[in-house]
Write an enzyme that holds these catalytic residues in place. Structure first.
Site, PDB file in Angstrom:
ATOM      1  N   LYS A  89       0.865  -1.180   0.000  1.00 39.73           N
ATOM      2  CA  LYS A  89       0.000   0.000   0.000  1.00 39.73           C
ATOM      3  C   LYS A  89       0.906   1.235   0.000  1.00 39.73           C
ATOM      4  CE  LYS A  89      -3.980   2.155   2.171  1.00 39.73           C
ATOM      5  NZ  LYS A  89      -3.512   3.508   1.884  1.00 39.73           N
ATOM      6  N   ASP A  91       2.021   5.163   0.059  1.00 38.16           N
ATOM      7  CA  ASP A  91       1.673   6.382   0.789  1.00 38.16           C
ATOM      8  C   ASP A  91       1.874   7.560  -0.143  1.00 38.16           C
ATOM      9  OD1 ASP A  91       0.795   7.808   2.886  1.00 38.16           O
ATOM     10  OD2 ASP A  91       2.535   7.512   4.177  1.00 38.16           O
ATOM     11  N   ASP A 523      16.643  24.390  46.684  1.00 40.35           N
ATOM     12  CA  ASP A 523      16.960  23.014  46.302  1.00 40.35           C
ATOM     13  C   ASP A 523      17.288  22.211  47.551  1.00 40.35           C
ATOM     14  OD1 ASP A 523      17.812  20.664  45.188  1.00 40.35           O
ATOM     15  OD2 ASP A 523      19.476  21.536  44.068  1.00 40.35           O
ATOM     16  N   ARG A 634      15.608  13.973  33.252  1.00 41.90           N
ATOM     17  CA  ARG A 634      16.933  13.971  33.853  1.00 41.90           C
ATOM     18  C   ARG A 634      17.788  12.878  33.223  1.00 41.90           C
ATOM     19  NH1 ARG A 634      17.407  17.099  38.391  1.00 41.90           N
ATOM     20  NH2 ARG A 634      19.546  17.178  37.568  1.00 41.90           N
TER      21      ARG A 634
END
Length: 699
Positions: A89, A91, A523, A634
């Site tokens: 098929k 595209d 932090d 991270r």
């Protein structure tokens, strides 16, 4: 894949089937390969000389100007009975080729004359005898496989000379109507016609397979092709939809009709799309990604031409109108890729692939794609598509950025024993980018790059480098001659993923004002023997201390063992707070906590003093200091993410490892975390005065 494009497939292992023995050559090009050799030897074909016109003596042709094409039924899986053949098929654009006296017309499935769009193919076909051929025009990638995005680009730029016409059926040969012949006989005649005309790479014959359809489809899916078309080998050609042609798809792609588009602040945001179900044009959701600058440049004028005064959607679930919605006549057909169907029939995570200008909107209905990887039919509403194994050299378009080496692992896994690839990272940013971008745009942003994965070399980049994507901004800051990187667009996140950028570390300045603090970040970095529940208690204590000073705070995981407490600052119109003042305030808050409880907290970085204690890192609040952005991944095992939290989530049983590149996009849809972030901005000057008063009172 090279064998597909060049016609060099060989038995016993043709390009798609590693175990099955097939009679057809595994190629798309009739001019080379086993099938071509067999045709030259006179085997397995029925060659007949095509009727050649005589110049100046030929009567008017019996060939019609256009034949309505035969169309496919959609099946969950290929038919398994005898007599079926199976083709790739393609595209591309379905195009009917008509040649008469060396004059070529190329028409779409609607019958529109598009000959001028494909001059090279028309020129190549002018050497053919009189005929009508059914086929498809495609662009091929570097591996010789159809690439619809490349086809769209070639059309929009007018660069169509490298496009290829794949011929799969012969309807007329001269005045002879072949439609009542068996398909295999028509294909034999087509193969001979093309072979006799010479070796033109722009005109290729579509070979077929006579082995089991499930095996062919499975192999097509492994090669990231769109799917296959199965046809009854003895059937005549019948215009319209019939049961003798059937398509089975392996991509989670779909054709939809555009019914509206949405805007935000006057700028294009997304398409609202639907499909035909019975007498209704049913809304199936929004398509929010896939719109690069070039795509919008060509798409928007076409949308404006079909604007309408009322909604085209009917039936249950039709969207309501608003000032941000522009209704359209349901005439434009789009190709999308999506993650599957929701329980109420909506597309999930849909991305725009391009317009299907050759397809009538009335033919677009809901389809169920096949997923033959496990040789069973999944429920499209619940099953997840199997991971694609991409061809070597393939590039994938994410938000207009071509991701090279998309299968390259950046993390070994995300706690699920599956590698997290460059493409996964780009899609992650596509999913969360609209949320994330507000917290990094307008700020210089450093990145941690792991081009060979987190187990390889890592490096920290803050400045622009040669070849920097134009989706990234370059900003100059005082004291540094080299421009810094800045990410102001969601598409820029995909550009960062393309270069293996894993972590995002923006400045904490006010957007577009690098000399002005815009937020404070505290932090909390625990020693190796500190339990996470202790970190949670520390975060809540900082929150309470800041609240006493008139500041509103928000919390997020760091993606590691700690937590960040963030407080947004209101910037006054007059005199601005300096970085020294902001850093000094953060130091004083942390110092007071450490003085009040020295057994639990410290503000010195020395590793030998951190056993059993939490380092209160206030140094994130210096002018050129950075902190990992909310929602940034991270470069750590498990592909964890710095996840924004509500304060009700900040409790002893919180598990930061559950927030990964895989899990966060869905979790983000369900959380109200940080939704009132901008409402929490408070002036730092007043907090500084309150802290001074409290300090004096204690002294």
């Amino acid at each position: 894949m090279d064998a597909i494009a060049s016609g060099k497939g060989r038995k016993p292992k043709p390009f798609m089937l590693s175990e099955a023995v097939v009679e057809a050559d595994a190629v798309w090009d009739s001019s080379q390969g086993l099938a071509a050799e067999e045709r030259k030897a006179g085997r397995n074909i029925k060659p007949k000389a095509s009727k050649q016109p005589t110049a100046g003596e030929r009567p008017s042709s019996a060939m019609p100007d256009f034949i309505a094409p035969q169309l496919c039924e959609t099946l969950d899986r290929p038919p398994s009975g005898k007599g079926w053949i199976h083709e790739i098929k393609f595209d591309g654009y379905r195009i009917q080729m008509r040649v008469e006296n060396s004059e070529v017309t190329l028409k779409t499935r609607k019958g529109l004359d598009w000959t001028k769009k494909w001059p090279a193919i028309a020129s190549a076909a002018s050497s053919l005898p009189d005929c009508i051929i059914d086929g498809e025009i495609c662009a091929l990638d570097e591996n010789g496989a159809p690439d619809f995005a490349a086809l769209q680009a070639a059309l929009s730029e007018g660069k169509t000379d490298a496009l290829v016409y794949f011929a799969f059926d012969l309807l007329f040969a001269g005045d002879e109507d072949l439609r009542e012949l068996e398909l295999t006989e028509r294909k034999d005649k087509l193969a001979t016609l093309l072979s006799d005309a010479g070796d033109d790479p722009l005109l290729r014959f579509v070979e077929h397979f006579e082995t089991g359809g499930d095996a062919v489809l499975k192999s097509a899916c492994r090669l990231s092709l769109e799917g296959i078309v199965s046809k009854q080998g003895k059937a005549p050609y019948r215009s319209g939809r019939s049961q003798t042609w059937a398509k089975s798809k392996c991509r989670t792609g779909h054709e939809v009709v555009i019914g509206a588009y949405a805007k935000t602040n006057g700028r294009f945001r997304s398409l609202l799309v639907g499909v035909n179900r019975g007498n209704h044009f049913v809304y199936v959701g929004r398509v929010g990604t896939g719109y690069g600058a070039k795509v919008l440049e060509t798409l928007l004028p076409k949308l404006k031409k079909v604007e309408a005064s009322k909604s085209p959607f009917t039936g249950i679930g039709a969207p309501e109108g608003s000032t941000d919605i522009v209704w359209l006549k349901p005439e434009l057909v789009a190709e999308i890729e999506f993650a599957g169907w929701t329980a109420d029939g909506q597309v999930r995570q849909a991305a725009f692939e391009g317009l299907r200008e050759e397809k009538p909107a009335g033919e677009v209905e809901a389809e169920t794609p096949a997923s033959p990887v496990e040789n069973e039919v999944p429920d499209p509403e619940t099953a997840k598509p199997a991971p694609k194994r991409l061809r070597k050299g393939t590039k994938v378009d994410v938000m207009g950025v071509m991701i090279s080496n998309p299968d390259k692992p950046l993390w070994p896994d995300a706690g699920d024993n599956q590698p997290v690839t460059k493409l996964d990272l780009a899609h992650y940013h596509e999913a969360v980018g609209a949320w994330l971008i507000d917290h990094i745009k307008g700020r210089p942003c450093s990145i941690i790059r792991t081009p060979d994965g987190i187990g390889g070399e890592q490096f920290f980049q803050r400045h622009a480098m040669p070849g920097t994507s134009n989706l990234l901004e370059l900003v100059t800051v005082f004291g540094d001659k080299k421009p810094y990187l800045q990410i102001d667009r969601v598409e820029g996140l995909a550009a960062i993923a393309q270069i293996g950028g894993v972590e995002l570390h923006p400045w904490n300045c006010e957007p577009n004002q690098p000399e002005v603090p815009g937020r404070l970040v505290f932090d909390l970095d625990p020693g190796p023997d500190v339990g996470f529940s202790t970190v949670v208690e520390a975060a809540r204590e900082i929150r309470d201390r800041l609240e006493d000073l008139g500041l509103v705070s928000f919390c997020k995981t760091t993606g590691g063992k700690g937590l960040h407490v963030v407080t947004p600052l209101a910037v006054p119109k007059g005199k601005k707070i300096s970085w020294d003042e902001a850093k000094g305030f953060a130091h004083d808050v942390c110092e007071q906590m450490a003085l009040d409880n020295p057994e639990r907290f410290l503000i010195k970085m020395a590793k030998n003093q951190r056993k059993g204690r939490i380092f209160l890192d206030y140094l994130r609040n210096d002018r050129m200091a950075t902190a990992v952005a909310p929602l940034s991944p991270r470069a750590r095992p498990g592909a964890t993410v710095s996840m924004p939290l509500t304060w009700t989530q900040v409790r002893a049983d919180l598990d930061p490892k559950r927030f990964t590149v895989r899990t966060v996009p869905d979790l983000l849809k369900k959380t109200a975390a940080w939704q009132d972030y901008c409402d929490g901005q408070r002036p730092l000057a007043q907090a500084i005065k309150r802290l001074e008063k409290l300090t004096k009172a204690v002294a």
